[in-house]
Design an enzyme around this catalytic site. Structure first.
Site, PDB file in Angstrom:
ATOM      1  CB  ALA A   1      10.792 -48.488 -45.937  1.00 25.11           C
TER       2      ALA A   1
ATOM      3  N   GLY B   1      10.580 -43.181 -45.797  1.00 24.69           N
ATOM      4  CA  GLY B   1       9.812 -43.511 -44.598  1.00 24.69           C
ATOM      5  C   GLY B   1      10.329 -42.791 -43.359  1.00 24.69           C
TER       6      GLY B   1
ATOM      7  CD  GLU C   1       6.402 -41.789 -46.403  1.00 23.04           C
ATOM      8  OE1 GLU C   1       7.140 -42.793 -46.301  1.00 23.04           O
ATOM      9  OE2 GLU C   1       5.430 -41.731 -47.167  1.00 23.04           O
TER      10      GLU C   1
ATOM     11  CD  GLU D   1       9.703 -42.436 -50.475  1.00 21.59           C
ATOM     12  OE1 GLU D   1      10.028 -41.317 -50.943  1.00 21.59           O
ATOM     13  OE2 GLU D   1       9.296 -42.601 -49.314  1.00 21.59           O
TER      14      GLU D   1
END
Ligand code: HXC
Length: 258
Positions: free
Chosen positions: A65, A109, A112, A132
Site C-alpha cells: 500500500a 498489500g 496480499e 508492515e
C-alpha cells in the site's frame, strides 16, 4: 475514463491487467485499486473473457500500500472512512479465475493482492513479504489470514513478525506459489495457463474456483457436500455432454459455455 495507473489489454480470451506505477514500485493507492477493481469487474462481466491475469513490472509486482498516502491518517480516517482498505474487496467478488504473475517485490498489500488471486506464478526474481511490522502496523488486507492458510503458521509468523522477505524458491516450497519460472518466461507461462483455462467450459471453471475457495470457508464434510452439489449440477450442462462425448469419440471437445 482511461485508467492511469494500470494497463489493460486482452490476449485471446485472457484479460491482462498490468499494474503501472513504476516510480513508486506499483505502490497501491486509492486510484490504482479503484482502477484495478473496475478493470476486473469489466472483464468478469465480458462474455469474451474466460480468465484474467494481474501482473506488474520486472522489478515490482507491488511494493505494498502507498506508505506516503497512509502516513498521516488517524484512526478515525481509516476506521470511519475505511481508507486504504475499502476498495480491496472487489477482487474477491470476481467469479472467473484470476492468476497473479509475480516478478520482483510483492510486499505488504502487494503480497496480499497476489494471495487474493486464485493462484500465483512467480518469476525466479520474485520476493514475497509482509513487512508492515517495520512500519508499526500489521497486514490489513488479509495477510495474517491467507498467508498461514498458504504456508502454515511457522512461516507466516516468521514473515509477519520479522518482516523478512521470502524468495521465489522458498515461496514455492512453502506452497505460496504454484510454479516458479525464469523471469523472461513469466508472461508466456502465465498466458499459456490462462489460455488453457479459457479453453474449458466456463461453468465448470467457475464451479472449480468456487469449490476450492469453499475449502477455506468450511469444515470438510460441508465442503465435500458443497462440491457434490456443484459436481451434480454440472451434469445439467451441454458442455458435460460434449466433453464426455468428445473423449469417447476420441476428438477435441467444442465447449459452448452452456
Ligand atoms: C510508497 C513506495 C513504496 C510504498 C516503494 N516506494 N515502496 N512508495 N509506498 N509501499 C517508492 C520509494 O519511496 C521510491 O520512491 C521508489 O518507490 C523506489 O523505491 P526504493 O526504496 O528507492 O527502491 P529499492 O531501494 O530498490 O527498495 C525496494 C523496496 C523498498 C525494498 C521494495 O522500496 C521498500 O521497502 N518499500 C516499502 C515496502 C513496504 O513496507 N511495504 C508495505 C507497505 S504497508 P522515490 O520517490 O524515493 O524514488 C502495506 C499495508 C497493506 O502494504 C494494507 C492493505 C490494506
Amino acid at each position: 475514463t482511461t485508467p492511469e495507473m494500470i494497463l489493460v489489454r486482452t490476449e485471446g480470451r485472457v484479460g491482462v491487467i498490468t499494474l503501472n506505477r513504476p516510480k513508486a514500485l506499483n505502490a497501491l493507492n486509492e486510484q490504482l485499486m479503484n482502477e484495478l477493481g473496475a478493470a476486473l469487474k469489466a472483464f468478469d462481466a465480458d462474455p469474451e473473457i474466460g480468465c484474467m491475469v494481474i501482473t506488474g513490472s520486472e522489478k515490482a509486482f507491488a511494493a505494498g500500500a502507498d506508505i506516503g498516502a497512509m502516513a498521516t491518517y488517524t484512526f478515525a480516517d481509516v476506521y470511519v472512512n475505511d481508507y486504504i482498505t475499502r476498495n480491496w474487496e472487489t477482487i474477491r467478488s470476481v467469479r472467473k479465475p484470476v492468476i497473479a504473475a509475480v516478478s520482483g517485490f510483492a510486499l505488504g498489500g502487494g503480497c496480499e493482492l497476489a494471495m487474493m488471486c486464485d493462484f500465483i506464478i512467480a518469476a525466479d526474481n520474485a520476493k514475497f513479504g509482509q513487512p508492515e511490522i517495520k512500519l508499526g502496523i500489521i497486514p490489513g488486507a488479509g495477510g495474517t489470514q491467507r498467508l498461514p492458510r498458504a504456508v502454515g503458521k511457522a512461516k507466516a509468523m516468521d514473515l509477519a513478525l520479522t518482516g523478512r522477505m521470502m524468495d521465489a524458491l522458498e515461496a514455492e516450497r512453502a506452497g505460496l506459489v504454484s510454479r516458479v519460472v525464469p523471469l523472461d518466461k513469466l508472461m508466456d507461462e502465465t498466458l499459456a495457463a490462462a489460455l488453457t483455462i479459457c479453453g474449458f467450459s466456463l461453468p465448470s471453471v467457475m464451479a472449480a474456483k468456487e469449490a476450492v475457495n469453499r475449502a477455506f470457508e468450511s469444515g470438510l464434510s460441508d465442503g465435500v457436500m458443497f462440491e457434490r452439489r456443484l459436481f451434480h449440477a454440472l451434469f445439467a450442462t451441454a458442455d458435460q455432454k460434449e466433453g464426455m462425448a468428445a473423449f469417447v469419440e476420441k476428438r477435441a471437445p467444442v465447449f459452448t459455455n452452456t
